[in-house]
Design a protein around this motif. Sequence first.
Motif, PDB file in Angstrom:
ATOM      1  N   UNK A  18      -2.195   4.915   0.624  1.00 45.40           N
ATOM      2  CA  UNK A  18      -1.300   5.268   1.737  1.00 45.40           C
ATOM      3  C   UNK A  18      -0.528   4.044   2.229  1.00 45.40           C
ATOM      4  N   UNK A  19      -1.189   2.902   2.306  1.00 46.64           N
ATOM      5  CA  UNK A  19      -0.494   1.675   2.708  1.00 46.64           C
ATOM      6  C   UNK A  19       0.622   1.336   1.728  1.00 46.64           C
ATOM      7  N   UNK A  20       0.326   1.429   0.427  1.00 43.70           N
ATOM      8  CA  UNK A  20       1.348   1.148  -0.586  1.00 43.70           C
ATOM      9  C   UNK A  20       2.511   2.130  -0.465  1.00 43.70           C
ATOM     10  N   UNK A  21       2.197   3.379  -0.191  1.00 42.52           N
ATOM     11  CA  UNK A  21       3.232   4.407  -0.041  1.00 42.52           C
ATOM     12  C   UNK A  21       4.110   4.124   1.169  1.00 42.52           C
ATOM     13  N   UNK A  22       3.488   3.710   2.256  1.00 41.35           N
ATOM     14  CA  UNK A  22       4.209   3.544   3.524  1.00 41.35           C
ATOM     15  C   UNK A  22       4.799   2.151   3.728  1.00 41.35           C
ATOM     16  N   UNK A  23       4.456   1.198   2.854  1.00 37.78           N
ATOM     17  CA  UNK A  23       4.954  -0.168   3.066  1.00 37.78           C
ATOM     18  C   UNK A  23       6.469  -0.244   2.957  1.00 37.78           C
ATOM     19  N   UNK A  24       7.076   0.703   2.284  1.00 35.83           N
ATOM     20  CA  UNK A  24       8.542   0.772   2.227  1.00 35.83           C
ATOM     21  C   UNK A  24       9.126   0.894   3.646  1.00 35.83           C
ATOM     22  N   UNK A  25       8.430   1.625   4.509  1.00 35.04           N
ATOM     23  CA  UNK A  25       8.889   1.780   5.899  1.00 35.04           C
ATOM     24  C   UNK A  25       8.721   0.477   6.673  1.00 35.04           C
ATOM     25  N   UNK A  26       7.690  -0.289   6.311  1.00 36.92           N
ATOM     26  CA  UNK A  26       7.491  -1.613   6.924  1.00 36.92           C
ATOM     27  C   UNK A  26       8.680  -2.502   6.600  1.00 36.92           C
ATOM     28  N   UNK A  27       9.046  -2.528   5.325  1.00 35.02           N
ATOM     29  CA  UNK A  27      10.126  -3.403   4.861  1.00 35.02           C
ATOM     30  C   UNK A  27      11.492  -2.953   5.366  1.00 35.02           C
ATOM     31  N   UNK A  28      11.779  -1.663   5.241  1.00 30.23           N
ATOM     32  CA  UNK A  28      13.120  -1.159   5.577  1.00 30.23           C
ATOM     33  C   UNK A  28      13.347  -0.926   7.064  1.00 30.23           C
ATOM     34  N   UNK A  29      12.320  -0.496   7.774  1.00 32.10           N
ATOM     35  CA  UNK A  29      12.510  -0.069   9.162  1.00 32.10           C
ATOM     36  C   UNK A  29      11.660  -0.832  10.170  1.00 32.10           C
ATOM     37  N   UNK A  30      10.930  -1.843   9.700  1.00 30.07           N
ATOM     38  CA  UNK A  30      10.095  -2.652  10.577  1.00 30.07           C
ATOM     39  C   UNK A  30       8.989  -1.837  11.258  1.00 30.07           C
ATOM     40  N   UNK A  31       8.485  -0.821  10.544  1.00 29.76           N
ATOM     41  CA  UNK A  31       7.375  -0.019  11.037  1.00 29.76           C
ATOM     42  C   UNK A  31       6.093  -0.828  10.855  1.00 29.76           C
ATOM     43  N   UNK A  32       5.205  -0.765  11.826  1.00 31.39           N
ATOM     44  CA  UNK A  32       3.932  -1.481  11.731  1.00 31.39           C
ATOM     45  C   UNK A  32       2.862  -0.535  11.200  1.00 31.39           C
ATOM     46  N   UNK A  33       2.147  -0.963  10.151  1.00 33.58           N
ATOM     47  CA  UNK A  33       1.067  -0.163   9.573  1.00 33.58           C
ATOM     48  C   UNK A  33      -0.281  -0.663  10.064  1.00 33.58           C
ATOM     49  N   UNK A  34      -1.107   0.264  10.521  1.00 39.06           N
ATOM     50  CA  UNK A  34      -2.452  -0.046  10.992  1.00 39.06           C
ATOM     51  C   UNK A  34      -3.436   0.803  10.193  1.00 39.06           C
ATOM     52  N   UNK A  35      -4.670   0.329  10.046  1.00 37.49           N
ATOM     53  CA  UNK A  35      -5.678   1.124   9.351  1.00 37.49           C
ATOM     54  C   UNK A  35      -6.994   1.115  10.109  1.00 37.49           C
ATOM     55  N   UNK A  36      -7.775   2.164   9.874  1.00 35.66           N
ATOM     56  CA  UNK A  36      -9.118   2.267  10.430  1.00 35.66           C
ATOM     57  C   UNK A  36     -10.009   2.929   9.379  1.00 35.66           C
ATOM     58  N   UNK A  37     -11.295   2.542   9.380  1.00 34.59           N
ATOM     59  CA  UNK A  37     -12.223   2.979   8.339  1.00 34.59           C
ATOM     60  C   UNK A  37     -13.029   4.219   8.685  1.00 34.59           C
ATOM     61  N   UNK A  38     -13.028   4.626   9.950  1.00 30.37           N
ATOM     62  CA  UNK A  38     -13.784   5.821  10.333  1.00 30.37           C
ATOM     63  C   UNK A  38     -13.170   6.412  11.599  1.00 30.37           C
ATOM     64  N   UNK A  39     -13.651   7.577  11.982  1.00 29.58           N
ATOM     65  CA  UNK A  39     -13.067   8.280  13.122  1.00 29.58           C
ATOM     66  C   UNK A  39     -13.185   7.535  14.436  1.00 29.58           C
ATOM     67  N   UNK A  40     -14.333   6.922  14.655  1.00 26.95           N
ATOM     68  CA  UNK A  40     -14.548   6.183  15.900  1.00 26.95           C
ATOM     69  C   UNK A  40     -13.567   5.011  16.016  1.00 26.95           C
ATOM     70  N   UNK A  41     -13.472   4.242  14.936  1.00 27.26           N
ATOM     71  CA  UNK A  41     -12.541   3.106  14.888  1.00 27.26           C
ATOM     72  C   UNK A  41     -11.095   3.608  15.033  1.00 27.26           C
TER      73      UNK A  41
END
Length: 128
Positions: A18-41
Amino acid sequence: MPGKILVVDDEVHIRMLLEQTLEELEDEYDVELLTAENGEEGLDCIREERPELVFLDIMMPYMNGYEVCQAVREEEELADVKIILLTAKGQEVDRKHGLELGAERYMTKPFDPDEILEVAKSILHLED
């Protein structure tokens, strides 16, 4: 206007895909990508970072995606957070339950990276 996208999934390879898929938005539109490993986090991150869009798995430890979605919908200050449930649970009853809890969309794995990108662009109102 750039935004934040949070990916919540306990499977590291899904998060990376998902990060690889969405990194295009980071580069083109300055979108910030965040991740979490479980529901609580994930819920903690939603409360802290206020992402515009969350790709949320359902079957996770500590809190499942349904519980996270419900918790977000119960907090008025998080009303603008758009949640996409992205899961291997493809039954109609699961989809219906997710949408009833307030998810924007319900998508099943395996997912089409182009569709993920289009959904993110649409929700964040990004131009092509």
